[in-house]
Write an enzyme that holds these catalytic residues in place. Structure first.
Site, PDB file in Angstrom:
ATOM      1  CE  LYS A  19      44.021 -58.314  21.904  1.00 28.47           C
ATOM      2  NZ  LYS A  19      43.104 -59.340  22.426  1.00 28.47           N
ATOM      3  CG  ASP A  61      43.856 -57.887  25.907  1.00 27.16           C
ATOM      4  OD1 ASP A  61      43.432 -59.022  25.653  1.00 27.16           O
ATOM      5  OD2 ASP A  61      45.064 -57.634  26.062  1.00 27.16           O
TER       6      ASP A  61
END
Length: 448
Positions: free
Chosen positions: A129, A169
Site C-alpha cells: 500500500k 484508492d
C-alpha cells in the site's frame, strides 16, 4: 499455555513493542492473530519457521519527500510512502491513497490487510500500500498533475510490473493514475502497461474496474445469504459513504432487487424511503462534487440529517463503505436491535473490534473486508492479465470473472471456518485461508 498460544502471544507482543502509537496496524494484526490458534496448533512448522514474526513485519517501508508547486508559484512539500509488505505470492499489489490523514500507521494496516485479501483472490499477488498526505480536493488539474509527477519521480525507482503494481484508492482516480503513468513512461522510456492498474480504457485499463469493489461486495453478500431464508430481493439496504464503492454497491444491490434507503458523507446522511435515485446521486457526488444536502434538496422523497449516524436507519443489510473504524459497538447494537441481518465491509476495517463482537453475539452475519471488498484488487489483477496479453476483455467477461472470484472467496472462507470448527465465522475463515496460502509460500522459499 500451548506452544501455539505462546507463539501467537509473543508475535502480538512484538507487534505492540515495535510499533508504538500505530493503533490501526496493531488492531489489524490483533484481529488476524486471534483467529490463528487452530491452524498454528495443527502446523508447528509455522512456529518453527517464525512465520508469524516474519509475516507481521513489512519487507520494506519507503518514505520520501514530494515537493511540488501550486498555481500561485508557492512550493509545498508532502510526504510520500510505499509499504511493500509481502511478496511471497507475487509482486506487491495495493492502492495509492492521497488524503491528509495518510501516515505510516494507516498504510501499514492497509498493506497488511492487502496481503490476506490478495491471497484470497486466488491470483498471484503480494500485498502493499502507498500514498501521500496530499489532498487533491480543491486543487486544479495542473496542481494535481504537478504533484503526481513529483510523486512518481521517486516512486518509479521502487515499482514495476514484476516488482510492485500500485492502483488507485481514496483520492486517486483515473485522473491521478493517468498523470502518474505518463510520468513513469517518461522516466523509464517504456510503455510498461502492467505497472499501474486503474488506467483509462484507452491505454490499457479494464472495463468494470470502477464498479468492481462495490459490485464484488454485493456478490459476496448474495453468497452470504444463499444458505439462509433471506435474499437481496426485497431487502432494505443502507450504505455508508457516497464515493465509488458505496455508489456501485448501491447500484448492484438495486439491480438484484434491494431498496437502498440511505447513504452518508462527512456532513451527514440521507434517508430516501423510495430508494436512492442513483443517477442523481452520481450527478451530485461524482460530477458536481457536492454534499448530500444537495441531493436531498432535489429529491422530494429524501430527508437530509446533518451529523448523526447513518446506522440509525432501519435496514436488513448494512454495508459500511466509508473509512476505517466508522462503525462502533453502539452503532452495531443499534443495527442489531433494528433487525439488521447482514453486515459486510466495503471499506477497509470499517467496523471496530467491539462492533464485530456485537455482531457475533447477536447472530448478525458478518463479512470481513479482506474477503468482502476484494473485488477491486481482483479486477486489478484481471487488468494485469489483460495487459500481459496485450488485449482487452469486454465488460461482461470482466464482470463474470469478478463474480466467480467473489463466489470462490466466500466458499473458501466458509469452508475453512467449517474445517477449523468455527462454522459461519467468515472472519476466522478468511484470516486462516489467507494466512495458510502466504505461510506455505514463505516456507517453500526459505528464510528471506
Amino acid at each position: 499455555m500451548s506452544d501455539a498460544d505462546a507463539a501467537l502471544h509473543a508475535a502480538l507482543a512484538t507487534v505492540e513493542r515495535r510499533n508504538p502509537g500505530q493503533h490501526l496496524f496493531r488492531q489489524a494484526a490483533h484481529e488476524v492473530l486471534e483467529s490463528l490458534a487452530p491452524v498454528v496448533k495443527q502446523h508447528p512448522e509455522y512456529v518453527e519457521g517464525a512465520i508469524l514474526e516474519r509475516m507481521m513485519e513489512p519487507e520494506r517501508v519507503i518514505s520520501f519527500r514530494v515537493p511540488w508547486v501550486d498555481d500561485s508559484g508557492k512550493i509545498h512539500v508532502q510526504r510520500g510512502f510505499r509499504v511493500q509488505f509481502n511478496s511471497a505470492l507475487g509482486p506487491y499489489k495495493g492502492g495509492l491513497r492521497f488524503h491528509k490523514t495518510v501516515d505510516e500507521d494507516t498504510l501499514k494496516f492497509l498493506g497488511f490487510e492487502q496481503v490476506f485479501k490478495n491471497a484470497l483472490t486466488g491470483l498471484e499477488l503480494g500485498g502493499g500500500k502507498g500514498g501521500s498526505d496530499f489532498d487533491p480536493h480543491g486543487r486544479s488539474d495542473n496542481e494535481v498533475m504537478r504533484f503526481c509527477q513529483s510523486f512518481m519521480a521517486e516512486l518509479a525507482h521502487h515499482i514495476g510490473e514484476y516488482t510492485d503494481v500500485p492502483a488507485g484508492d481514496i483520492g486517486v482516480g483515473s485522473r491521478e493514475i493517468g498523470y502518474m503513468f505518463g510520468q513513469y513512461r517518461k522516466i523509464t522510456g517504456r510503455f510498461e502497461s502492467g505497472v499501474l492498474t486503474g488506467k483509462g480504457i484507452g491505454y490499457g485499463g479494464s472495463w468494470a474496474r470502477t464498479e468492481a469493489t462495490g459490485y464484488g461486495l454485493v456478490y459476496f453478500v448474495r453468497e452470504m445469504l444463499r444458505e439462509t431464508d433471506y435474499s437481496l430481493e426485497g431487502s432494505r439496504v443502507v450504505v455508508s459513504g457516497s464515493g465509488n464503492v458505496a455508489i456501485y454497491a448501491a447500484k448492484k444491490a438495486s439491480q438484484l432487487g434491494a431498496t437502498v434507503v440511505g447513504c452518508s458523507d462527512s456532513s451527514g446522511y440521507v434517508v430516501d424511503e423510495d430508494g436512492l435515485d442513483l443517477d442523481l446521486l452520481c450527478e451530485v457526488k461524482e460530477v458536481r462534487r457536492e454534499r448530500l444536502s444537495a441531493y436531498a434538496s432535489e429529491r422530494g422523497s429524501a430527508e437530509f440529517v446533518e451529523g448523526g449516524s447513518v446506522w440509525d436507519i432501519d435496514c436488513d443489510i448494512a454495508l459500511p463503505c466509508a473509512t476505517q473504524n466508522e462503525l462502533d459497538g453502539d452503532a452495531a447494537r443499534t443495527l442489531a436491535e433494528n433487525g439488521c441481518r447482514v453486515v459486510a465491509e466495503g471499506a477497509n476495517m470499517p467496523c471496530t473490534e467491539e462492533a464485530v463482537h456485537v455482531f457475533r453475539d447477536k447472530g448478525v452475519l458478518f463479512g470481513p473486508a479482506k474477503a468482502a471488498n476484494a473485488g477491486g484488487v481482483a479486477t486489478s489483477g484481471l487488468e494485469m492479465r489483460q495487459n500481459a496479453g496485450r488485449l482487452q476483455w469486454d465488460f461482461e467477461r470482466v464482470d463474470s470473472e469478478l463474480d466467480r472470484i467473489m463466489t470462490n472467496i466466500h466458499a473458501t472462507a466458509a469452508s475453512t471456518a467449517e474445517e477449523y470448527g468455527m462454522p459461519g465465522d467468515l472472519v476466522a475463515g478468511a484470516n486462516i485461508a489467507g494466512f495458510r496460502k502466504v505461510a506455505d509460500a514463505m516456507l517453500a522459499q526459505g528464510v528471506i
